[in-house]
Scaffold this active site. Structure first.
Site, PDB file in Angstrom:
ATOM      1  N   HIS A  79       0.979  -0.798  -0.017  1.00 57.88           N
ATOM      2  CA  HIS A  79      -0.078   0.264  -0.151  1.00 57.88           C
ATOM      3  C   HIS A  79       0.990   1.249   0.176  1.00 57.88           C
ATOM      4  CE1 HIS A  79      -3.336   2.319   0.209  1.00 57.88           C
ATOM      5  NE2 HIS A  79      -3.619   2.373   1.246  1.00 57.88           N
TER       6      HIS A  79
ATOM      7  N   HIS B 183      -2.904   6.568  -0.909  1.00 58.38           N
ATOM      8  CA  HIS B 183      -3.738   7.388  -0.123  1.00 58.38           C
ATOM      9  C   HIS B 183      -3.086   7.825   1.536  1.00 58.38           C
ATOM     10  CE1 HIS B 183      -6.700   4.835  -2.100  1.00 58.38           C
ATOM     11  NE2 HIS B 183      -6.671   5.205  -1.980  1.00 58.38           N
TER      12      HIS B 183
ATOM     13  N   TYR C 226      -0.625   6.923   3.349  1.00 63.99           N
ATOM     14  CA  TYR C 226       0.171   5.922   3.794  1.00 63.99           C
ATOM     15  C   TYR C 226       1.926   5.857   4.111  1.00 63.99           C
ATOM     16  CZ  TYR C 226      -4.808   5.296   5.157  1.00 63.99           C
ATOM     17  OH  TYR C 226      -6.196   5.043   5.688  1.00 63.99           O
TER      18      TYR C 226
HETATM   19  C1  PHB Z   1      -9.700   4.057   4.934  1.00 64.93           C
HETATM   20  O1  PHB Z   1     -10.650   4.834   5.184  1.00 64.93           O
HETATM   21  O2  PHB Z   1      -9.899   3.438   6.927  1.00 64.93           O
HETATM   22  C2  PHB Z   1      -9.294   3.845   4.529  1.00 64.93           C
HETATM   23  C3  PHB Z   1      -8.691   4.570   2.848  1.00 64.93           C
HETATM   24  C4  PHB Z   1      -7.948   4.756   1.814  1.00 64.93           C
HETATM   25  C5  PHB Z   1      -6.599   3.406   2.406  1.00 64.93           C
HETATM   26  C6  PHB Z   1      -7.025   2.822   3.480  1.00 64.93           C
HETATM   27  C7  PHB Z   1      -7.807   3.054   4.017  1.00 64.93           C
HETATM   28  O3  PHB Z   1      -6.201   2.918   1.122  1.00 64.93           O
END
Ligand code: PHB
Length: 360
Positions: free
Chosen positions: A176, A179, A181
């Site tokens: 991942h 977003h 992270y």
């Molecule tokens: C979440 O809102 O929990 C969320 C959103 C995007 C992601 C992972 C988690 O990539």
């Protein structure tokens, strides 16, 4: 015209029964010490009609469990319990990757197990607040800054975790890097102001995720490694358009050399033309399997496949309420409503109790 959505697909030797993937979705049901459980296995088993399931964001480290009740895969017990899920899905003829998600600075110390730390590339807090176990929302903390050595240790945590994923029976791993992270925190200069080899220019900021990908390929095989990125997502606020384009064109060119299982492009939020133009450009330079995700329905997904914009399409929210989404699309059956209130935890309710479609 034959429909591509329901065609088989050869994913680096893994036969997918259709081109529909279930996107990774945080569901917060690992309520006992971040260990996967029976109810999670049932949820994924119900959705095994997907060509490929990408199971929810799962932490490769105690430091990456920043959200409440998300699962981990950094010890034998977690790997053992993930077998409930992989066995259930495989028995139904499905295929399943696990998304490796390290929350990095997007977490809170209150949510971490003992000894866990909210870590980051630099001492810059994420804006906003996060839900903690007490129910209270708290401001994101300033992360602990990893030394160069600790960055390398963190990369190794991903690699050790990937080996556990294979042991647990997953067909592959999705890194991942979207977003906001941890890998995304290294990529963006707004969260990475390091002066060592992992900060500064684009090459250095991409080094963290590229090293993870390269080492993971060596450890478990390139055909089992994939990655998710999200250029122009909400995490890229405050960054110049050209900088985002240059960054991702560089990253994708480097990823292309690794012959991964797939590259996953995610769109969440505002549909910006510049984002979709970049997707098209990426399609021309990335030679491997490309998966797209974000607001697709049956018609737009079929169109994207027919136009050769991608090889696979992932669906997120519709898979929550429709365990039999593939069958519903095939038969033009009505879709169940998306009910957001129970997305992030509440046991079986809003999780495994969505019915399959009944024909009268
Ligand atoms: C979440 O809102 O929990 C969320 C959103 C995007 C992601 C992972 C988690 O990539």
């Amino acid at each position: 015209m034959t429909q591509k959505l329901f065609e088989k697909y050869n994913l680096s030797g893994l036969e997918l029964k259709n081109r529909m993937a279930m996107a990774p979705l945080t569901r917060c049901r690992a309520i006992n010490g971040n260990i996967p459980n029976e109810i999670m296995a049932k949820y994924y088993e119900q959705r095994a009609g997907a060509g490929l399931i990408i199971a929810e964001g799962t932490s490769p480290s105690p430091n990456g469990l920043g959200y409440t009740n998300i699962p981990g895969i950094f010890n034998k017990q977690q790997a053992e319990k993930w077998k409930l899920t992989t066995n259930a899905v495989h028995k139904k003829g499905g295929k399943i990757f696990l998304q490796m998600m390290h929350t990095g600075r997007v977490g809170h110390n209150d949510n971490l197990p003992e000894g866990g730390k909210v870590i980051g590339a630099s001492a810059i807090a994420q804006n906003g607040e996060i839900k903690t176990y007490s129910g209270e929302r708290k401001a994101y903390p300033i992360p602990y800054v990893l030394s160069t050595e600790e960055v390398k240790d963190c990369i190794n945590e991903y690699i050790e975790s990937a080996k556990l994923c294979v042991e647990a029976g997953f067909d592959g791993v999705e890194i991942h890097s979207a977003h906001g992270y941890l890998p995304n925190q290294f990529i963006n200069a707004t969260s990475n102001q390091r002066t060592d080899e992992y900060g500064g220019n684009i090459e250095n900021r991409c080094k963290f995720v590229l090293e993870i990908a390269q080492k993971m390929c060596k450890a478990i095989g390139n055909e089992k490694v994939s990655i998710r990125i999200s250029p122009f997502s909400y995490a890229d606020g405050g960054i110049e358009e050209q900088e985002i384009i240059d960054t991702y064109l560089y990253l994708v060119k480097e990823l292309d050399k690794l012959d991964l299982a797939y590259l996953h492009l995610s769109h969440m939020g505002e549909p910006q033309e510049v984002k979709f133009q970049l997707w098209k450009k990426i399609r021309t330079i990335y030679k491997g399997t490309l998966m797209l995700c974000g607001d697709f329905n049956k018609e737009t997904a079929e169109k994207a496949l027919q136009e050769n914009q991608c090889d696979l399409v992932a669906f997120g929210r519709d898979f929550i309420a429709n365990p039999d989404l593939v069958e519903r699309f095939k038969n033009n059956w009505q879709l169940a409503e998306r009910n957001r209130t129970e997305w992030y935890g509440n046991g079986a309710s809003g999780y495994t109790d969505y019915p399959f479609y009944k024909t009268k």
